[in-house]
Design an enzyme around this catalytic site. Sequence first.
Site, mmCIF file in Angstrom:
data_model
loop_
_atom_site.group_PDB
_atom_site.id
_atom_site.type_symbol
_atom_site.label_atom_id
_atom_site.label_comp_id
_atom_site.label_asym_id
_atom_site.label_seq_id
_atom_site.Cartn_x
_atom_site.Cartn_y
_atom_site.Cartn_z
ATOM 1 N N ASP A 124 34.087 43.812 -4.307
ATOM 2 C CA ASP A 124 32.766 43.421 -4.844
ATOM 3 C C ASP A 124 32.441 44.661 -6.218
ATOM 4 O O ASP A 124 33.248 45.675 -6.148
ATOM 5 C CB ASP A 124 31.711 43.799 -3.733
ATOM 6 C CG ASP A 124 30.493 43.671 -3.962
ATOM 7 O OD1 ASP A 124 30.021 42.930 -4.706
ATOM 8 O OD2 ASP A 124 29.624 44.393 -3.314
ATOM 9 N N PHE A 141 13.018 38.921 -19.949
ATOM 10 C CA PHE A 141 14.515 38.741 -20.158
ATOM 11 C C PHE A 141 14.920 37.736 -19.141
ATOM 12 O O PHE A 141 14.557 37.425 -17.962
ATOM 13 C CB PHE A 141 15.072 40.156 -19.653
ATOM 14 C CG PHE A 141 16.689 39.993 -19.575
ATOM 15 C CD1 PHE A 141 17.154 40.574 -20.792
ATOM 16 C CD2 PHE A 141 17.299 39.494 -18.738
ATOM 17 C CE1 PHE A 141 18.386 40.542 -21.027
ATOM 18 C CE2 PHE A 141 18.608 39.431 -18.862
ATOM 19 C CZ PHE A 141 19.436 39.950 -19.933
ATOM 20 N N LYS A 189 33.174 33.667 -2.804
ATOM 21 C CA LYS A 189 34.140 34.992 -2.738
ATOM 22 C C LYS A 189 35.238 34.904 -1.570
ATOM 23 O O LYS A 189 36.633 35.026 -1.814
ATOM 24 C CB LYS A 189 33.684 36.148 -2.227
ATOM 25 C CG LYS A 189 32.507 36.614 -3.380
ATOM 26 C CD LYS A 189 31.696 37.980 -2.906
ATOM 27 C CE LYS A 189 30.845 38.664 -3.962
ATOM 28 N NZ LYS A 189 30.164 39.697 -3.524
ATOM 29 N N ASP A 233 30.647 46.102 0.520
ATOM 30 C CA ASP A 233 29.715 46.984 1.359
ATOM 31 C C ASP A 233 28.551 46.301 1.846
ATOM 32 O O ASP A 233 27.635 46.570 2.436
ATOM 33 C CB ASP A 233 29.304 48.077 0.253
ATOM 34 C CG ASP A 233 28.301 47.639 -0.807
ATOM 35 O OD1 ASP A 233 27.374 48.236 -1.155
ATOM 36 O OD2 ASP A 233 28.700 46.593 -1.305
ATOM 37 N N ASN A 261 26.941 40.015 1.957
ATOM 38 C CA ASN A 261 27.509 39.117 0.957
ATOM 39 C C ASN A 261 29.029 39.215 0.913
ATOM 40 O O ASN A 261 29.705 38.319 0.335
ATOM 41 C CB ASN A 261 26.542 39.113 -0.365
ATOM 42 C CG ASN A 261 26.998 40.303 -0.933
ATOM 43 O OD1 ASN A 261 27.044 41.347 -0.286
ATOM 44 N ND2 ASN A 261 27.336 40.267 -2.244
ATOM 45 N N ASP A 262 29.683 40.203 1.276
ATOM 46 C CA ASP A 262 30.996 40.470 1.365
ATOM 47 C C ASP A 262 31.761 40.084 2.733
ATOM 48 O O ASP A 262 33.167 40.057 2.616
ATOM 49 C CB ASP A 262 31.593 41.919 0.705
ATOM 50 C CG ASP A 262 30.698 42.285 -0.355
ATOM 51 O OD1 ASP A 262 30.712 41.223 -1.322
ATOM 52 O OD2 ASP A 262 30.238 43.345 -0.317
#
Length: 1195
Positions: A426, A592, A845, A865, A868-869
């Site tokens: 990540d 942006f 992932k 960490d 989402n991992d």
Amino acid sequence: MAGGRRRKHHFGRIHDSSRGKASERGEQSLIGSPGFSRIVYSNHPECIEASAINYGSNYVSTTKYTLATFFPKSLFEQFRRVANLYFLICAILSFTPLSPYTALSSVLPLVVVIGVTMGKEVLEDWRRKKQDIEMNNRKVQVHHGDGIFDNAKWMDLKVGDIVKVQKDEFFPADLILLSSSYEEAICYVETMNLDGETNLKLKQALDATSNFHEDLSFQNFKAVIKCEDPNANLYTFVGGLQLEERQYPLTPQQLLLRDSKLRNTDFIYGVVIFTGHDTKVMQNSTAPPSKRSKIEKRMDKIVYFLFFVLVVMSFIGSIFFGISTREDLENGRMTRWYLRPDDTTIYYDPKRAPVAAILHFLTALMLYSYLIPISLYVSIEIVKVLQTVFINHDLHMYYEEADKPAHARTSNLNEELGQVDTIFSDKTGTLTCNSMEFIKCSVAGTAYGRGVTEVERALSGSKGLPLVQEVKDEEGQVEDSSEERTSIKGYNFVDERVTNGNWVNEPHADVIQKFLRLLAICHTAIPDVDEETGRISYEAESPDEAAFVIAARELGFEFYERTQTSISLHEFDPISGTKVERSYELLNILEFSSSRKRMSVIVRNKDGKLLLLCKGADSVIFERLAKNGSEFEEKTKEHINEYADAGLRTLVLAYRELDEEEYKEFNRELTEAKNSVSADREEMIEEVGEKIERDLILLGATAVEDKLQNGVPECIDKLAQAGIKIWVLTGDKMETAINIGFACSLLRQGMRQIVISSETPEIKALEKVGDNAAVATEFKAKVLHQISGGLELLATSSENSEALALIIDGKSLACALEDDVKDMFLQLALGCASVICCRSSPKQKALVTRLVKIRTGSTTLAIGDGANDVGMLQEADIGIGISGVEGMQAVMSSDIAIAQFRYLERLLLVHGHWCYRRISSMICYFFYKNIAFGFTLFFFEAYASFSGQTVYNDWYLSLYNVFFTSLPVIALGVFDQDVSSRLCLKFPLLYQEGVQNVLFSWSRILGWAFNGVLSATLIFFFCIRAMEHQAFRKGGEVVGLEILGTTMYTCVVWVVNCQMALSISYFTYIQHLLIWGGAIFWYLFLLAYGAMDPNISTTAYKVFIEACAPAPLYWLLTLFVLFSSLIPYITYAAIQLRFFPMYHQMIQWIRTDGQSDDPEYCHMVRQRSLRTTTVGYTARIEATSKRFQEKPEGH
């Protein structure tokens, strides 16, 4: 006041909410259909309707077992190991007359082995359980009626509960935002645990609920929410809220996800819609898999092979036994009359020889069971637990700042750490610290800033050069900028030409003034004044935006107030030399976006001038410069390239003055575009902005360091030198990921980039048409075309030895992972030196990790960490969780937790290599000693006509693997080192021995097996020939079975223990104690066991003290057999070391010859490279040197 302080800010022009777009109206029609059937009774979870639905609780469990499943599941885990299953069958058969030994001596070792392993599993799962208990017992305020909010545990929450979450707390479940401490009912949310992004997300409640200001407001609140069913998609949400007979559409703008954190907002009120395993974060996680290392899987194959050998030996023995039995009684004539074949049982009946042979086959299966090491599995379990103790207590992996040591949460995968081929990392919070620092800038063609980046420090250190930012003062003394480092978060700018107002003396002071003023005005940050100290901090949507505002403040342009129509600064006035208050009328903000790659504000200054201030990527700003506005363009581009080489994120700053007519026309068009409800609304706004953001005048460029964790470039460089491939899988934007790629040297200037993006003009044009099926087909074709182009480039680059980098975004990755495309994608990715996947969802992932793991068969490691991992960590062979400052979700789902990415270097190159070598050597030795022991049994069986008679006492057999030979192997598995930790790090290529499985190859395993058979042959035949006809005692008595068995057993114990001593590279007193202690313990056991009652000791009764010890032949024969059995191994080892040394043996020469400080010799050893390093700062240095060497040829 019950509701707390209300904060008021004006966001009308800062955040244009796009609620109520046409596309969302279409989605509302899905509610009530399959997949969109959830009904939530807000503030009334106990009502009859809610009770009938019976949604799941908010209790979350990450454990592998429960009380109900532990025994069946754990026993299945144990007996899916073929050896344990075999010993279970042997233990059952030991209660029958077929058994060649007593039942107790067979059952007890199996019970001990299974019990110890299950105990270890209980211990590890209890640790997970404790972490679950801590999370489930966290407190949150819940409405219990009458406007009263009380603390309740997370696990007690129900769907429909109203909760109040305070600042910096995590959301306990998936919530719908009802109101907040801001009057506009907005709140800031940090989703780093979910998508890895540190920038704050702005959420806003419906207008209908935004006026619930206080706790008492919820006394009579009732609403019904109808929405989508639980699913894993983090970025979409479809629902509707029914309040007082009116329907309001719900969008992701109102959704607050579990494990995200409330930031910069005092409190929010929300209603729980998804709980526990229904929450989106848990839907994205998978059950913790049972991971087994590749060595353990191969070990099972060896056990199958040994089992095959065992069956063949038993089969041969039973055939010979059957033939001999049948011939024992022919025509009433007895061949072996002393066996009384005329008066026997079914187990030895010449009349039923085939039946006797079959029963003998079962006896032999049990007798030769010592070929298969029953204590191997439990010994490995013990060794792995002790190895994890060393990992956990390694001070080099202890992060003192946060008081966090390394923590191996499972010990099953220690040796896998030494075989990692690909790392999936990540980005945010793993490679970076989640903080941006303003470090350099280029203004009016002049570079300012002497701060040193991680990359520059790594490059300078590796070349032995002083840091490039070191400059000399007026007296010629070298000043080191590192001494001047400030402690202001987000600011690390050091340059006396600009700081303390000195910029007024610079040649282009007017340009610098405009540059700093632009930094202070062109943003969407909100100031927050500390009432006690008066210090201003900023609430920004991204950390780099905060860094710009802080830099402007530190350099004399302090932004201190924002209203709906103005921005106010304390500016440094170059004329008076003091700070003055200046206010700018804020007219428009053009925000942006990833497609625009720029942001602009339009303000009116005190003189009435209209100014457009713009900052953005160099690729979009330079093409919008006016002819008279590009005076510093070449110099600025040169500086931007230098900053990119130093791993910095750059933005270009420019401005223009507007006339009134032009602005009025622009504002009219912008208002029309914003009021549009068509699907092209965003594109219309962009087109209007495009018209006015032109003819810009260049001011300069900023360089911000996306602060890497300490030691990341060095760590990645070492891992690259070790031949490990590194992929970055991030939920962040492509530009951000690329910048980090440069910062940590995964990318470098000159490296060809294959970019597969969904943000191409062709795709955007198709999306405008709106035919979804056509868009999907065309998009897939486009991705296929880009991949094919990449493969062609790969083919040409491999001929030129050119390094390539693959960068792909989330939408393209979804196509690339489809069944008919993924093989092409994988071929391209494996050919590239670096792979960066941006905007990846947690599922993507995990899918990328699975694709590489399954298709390549190599060992994969994932490190992250955030929540989402989790999928990625669980899918990889090894999951490493970073126990950072945010959340514990990744750590709870990982196999090993470390505090910083840099510790991965030591974890893999030192502990990984040691564990791989130790476990490999240990297993090979285990099979060697069991083959040596088992074949002595087989040879005696052949000598005794395969009668089923064992040469050894029952307890000799049972204790061989437990006391006399196992403890030295455990010592080898825990303490042995072929190379010291310092040399492991100095010669990272040594790690490839594990990746290529050099130490546990079939040739090495079969070599040890052959050594075992050879040792057994020499031991048996020397003992038989020496003792068969020789008088043994003083009285002339010859040797009996008990003396032969004891002598052979003594020879086996000495040979296998001395073989262990020859195999060890690194002796400790513990190894000496266990190796020689094992042999001595054998003699003590003979004395103690032989002194017991003959009914217990049977054939061992006083055999040592009365027969063996007084006989010189016993001692001489032991010594002779020992040397004879070891000579073949010593000879082979000497030849192999002299003529065919392995890489670790070459490094051992360096150590023993005292050449570890000889750079020429060390370089020669390093040159035995198994793979060219293509990433890391070492590769960057080589590429840069090559570029400089080739330049003269070009000129």
